[in-house]
Design a protein around this motif. Structure first.
Motif, short mmCIF file in Angstrom:
data_model
loop_
_atom_site.label_atom_id
_atom_site.label_comp_id
_atom_site.label_asym_id
_atom_site.label_seq_id
_atom_site.Cartn_x
_atom_site.Cartn_y
_atom_site.Cartn_z
N PHE A 184 0.73 -1.21 0.05
CA PHE A 184 0.04 -0.09 0.04
C PHE A 184 1.07 1.14 0.08
O PHE A 184 0.71 2.05 -0.95
N ALA A 188 1.85 3.37 -3.38
CA ALA A 188 1.37 4.69 -3.59
C ALA A 188 2.72 5.68 -3.98
O ALA A 188 2.29 6.34 -4.79
N PRO A 192 1.29 4.89 -8.17
CA PRO A 192 0.17 5.46 -7.74
C PRO A 192 -0.87 5.68 -8.94
O PRO A 192 -0.46 6.12 -10.10
N ARG A 194 -3.59 7.75 -10.62
CA ARG A 194 -4.03 9.23 -10.36
C ARG A 194 -5.24 9.93 -10.80
O ARG A 194 -5.72 8.93 -11.49
N PHE A 196 -3.11 11.57 -7.61
CA PHE A 196 -2.57 10.90 -6.25
C PHE A 196 -2.66 12.59 -5.47
O PHE A 196 -1.87 13.20 -5.66
N THR A 316 -5.72 7.97 -5.52
CA THR A 316 -4.85 7.50 -4.53
C THR A 316 -4.81 8.52 -3.50
O THR A 316 -4.48 9.51 -3.98
N VAL A 318 -3.17 9.52 0.22
CA VAL A 318 -2.18 8.97 1.54
C VAL A 318 -2.51 10.25 2.72
O VAL A 318 -2.20 11.65 2.24
N VAL A 350 -7.69 4.16 -3.90
CA VAL A 350 -6.78 3.56 -2.64
C VAL A 350 -6.80 4.69 -1.79
O VAL A 350 -6.18 5.75 -1.87
N THR A 351 -7.19 4.49 -0.23
CA THR A 351 -6.99 5.36 0.60
C THR A 351 -6.40 4.62 1.59
O THR A 351 -6.40 3.75 2.42
N ILE A 352 -5.15 5.59 2.20
CA ILE A 352 -4.18 4.90 2.89
C ILE A 352 -4.12 5.93 4.30
O ILE A 352 -3.69 6.94 4.05
#
Length: 399
Positions: A184, A188, A192, A194, A196, A316, A318, A350-352
């Motif tokens: 993950f 990222a 990633p 985009r 991002f 994406t 973060v 995608v969420t981190i």
């Protein structure tokens, strides 16, 4: 980053050394108040058991500076809680080396689980664990046939229990949790989808300089809130009242803004109070109208809307650092709205969440299951985002 994992090696009948991160909070009675880190390691432990390995688990817990610290930082209650979670007896050995530990390990049967004592007990006579003492790493490696590192929380440190063991054993691989962190966070940064977007917060710019510098290379937008935003506002010429500012970092903030070329977003307004107090009077102030007797304690409504507008198309994200003093309900809305905006991206991006206070905020708002990944290591995830090579990942063999 293709690293070997526990799936790549034979575990049946092997003595499997597993470095876990069971550095859990304990109350004064020695009861675990949050078992999240234990739960996070269960997939790896259960995999070893099902594969017929003999699981030998070890972790640090707390800081060990005196003999008295041993009594309040034993792994015994952790072993008990783990046994409850896997519905299986966990053999606990209250030693970090010696005949009692060796005999217990040699008596293990396939599928058994043993936990030995806090690795940092070895730091009382010189920093043998945290200083990566060569003799200690070699000794611990001699207790097993293979090594699995599943402790992302200590991956930014070269200790005897990760780097020391791996350099003295034939097979050193990643556990399922460490693999997830690599996939993950590493994914990222390296490749990633985009757009991002990175969201940063927290108190100080100085804590995040390298993160900002690295993310500006790879992110499409960097949203900055929290206390660290005021150093950037000062760099832009705004008066920020009693808000937290690192005056020695204002010139650096100017440089970062210039380097960002429009990538950094600060928003438009803040919530202020006259004191760092849950009961202080709350005002909404535009950046150019913060009174000298008030301090910014959260992002304002226009900033929230701006951030949400940027986030809605992200693929994406973060997030590392709260947007305000979320522990106080009056100043929790900015952080909550960011969390909700990311929760709305479930299934679409995608969420981190990069551990630490951000993870605590997500838990406070009961949104843990809405994110792709919540990191188990605050300091480790921060250094990973800085683009640094983490010793606890580097020591795992490449595929």
């Amino acid at each position: 980053m293709a690293k070997k994992t526990l799936r790549d090696i034979e575990l049946k009948d092997k003595k499997v050394l597993v470095r876990v991160d069971f550095n859990v909070p304990l109350d004064k009675e020695g009861n675990i108040t949050d078992d999240t880190r234990i739960v996070a390691a269960l997939p790896t432990i259960e995999y070893v058991i099902k594969a017929g390995g003999k699981a030998i688990l070890f972790s640090h817990l707390g800081r060990i500076k005196t003999e008295a610290d041993k009594a309040t930082n034993s792994m015994r209650p952790v072993a008990k809680r783990l046994g409850e979670l896997i519905n299986k007896d966990v053999i606990f050995v209250g030693q970090t080396r010696g005949k009692e530990l060796e005999d217990a390990i040699n008596a293990l049967k396939p599928g058994d689980v043993l936990m030995f004592e806090n690795t940092r007990f070895e730091d009382l006579e010189g920093k043998k664990e945290s200083g990566n003492d060569p003799e200690l790493g070699k000794y611990w490696a001699s207790l097993g046939d293979v090594f699995i590192n599943d402790a992302f929380g200590t991956a930014h440190r070269a200790h005897a229990s990760n780097v020391g063991i791996s350099s003295n054993i034939k097979e050193a691989v990643a556990g399922l949790l460490l693999e997830k962190e690599i996939n993950f966070i590493g994914g990222a940064l390296e490749n990633p989808e985009r757009p991002f977007v990175a969201i940063l917060g927290g108190a100080k710019v100085s804590d995040k300089i390298e993160v900002i510098t690295n993310l500006l290379k790879v992110a499409d937008k960097v949203l900055i809130g929290g206390g660290m935003a005021f150093t950037f506002l000062k760099a832009l010429g705004y008066e920020v009242g009693k808000s937290l500012v690192e005056l020695d970092k204002v010139d650096l903030a100017k440089e970062l803004l210039e380097k960002a070329n429009g990538k950094i977003e600060l928003g438009f307004d803040v919530l202020t109070g006259k004191a760092f107090d849950a009961n202080t009077e709350v005002n909404v102030r535009q950046f150019n109208e913060i009174p000298e007797d008030e301090m910014g304690l959260d992002i304002g409504p226009k900033t929230v809307e701006r951030f949400k507008e940027i986030l809605k198309d992200a693929k994406t994200v973060v997030w590392n650092g709260p947007q305000g003093v979320f522990e106080m309900d009056a100043f929790a809305n900015g952080t909550k709205q960011v969390a909700l905006a990311l929760a709305d991206l479930q299934g679409k991006a995608v969420t981190i969440v990069g551990g630490g206070d951000s993870a605590a905020a997500v838990a406070k708002f009961n949104l843990e299951d809405k994110f792709s990944h919540i990191s188990t290591g605050g300091g480790a995830s921060l250094e990973y985002l800085e683009g640094k090579v983490l010793p606890g990942i580097a020591c795992v063999q490449d595929k």
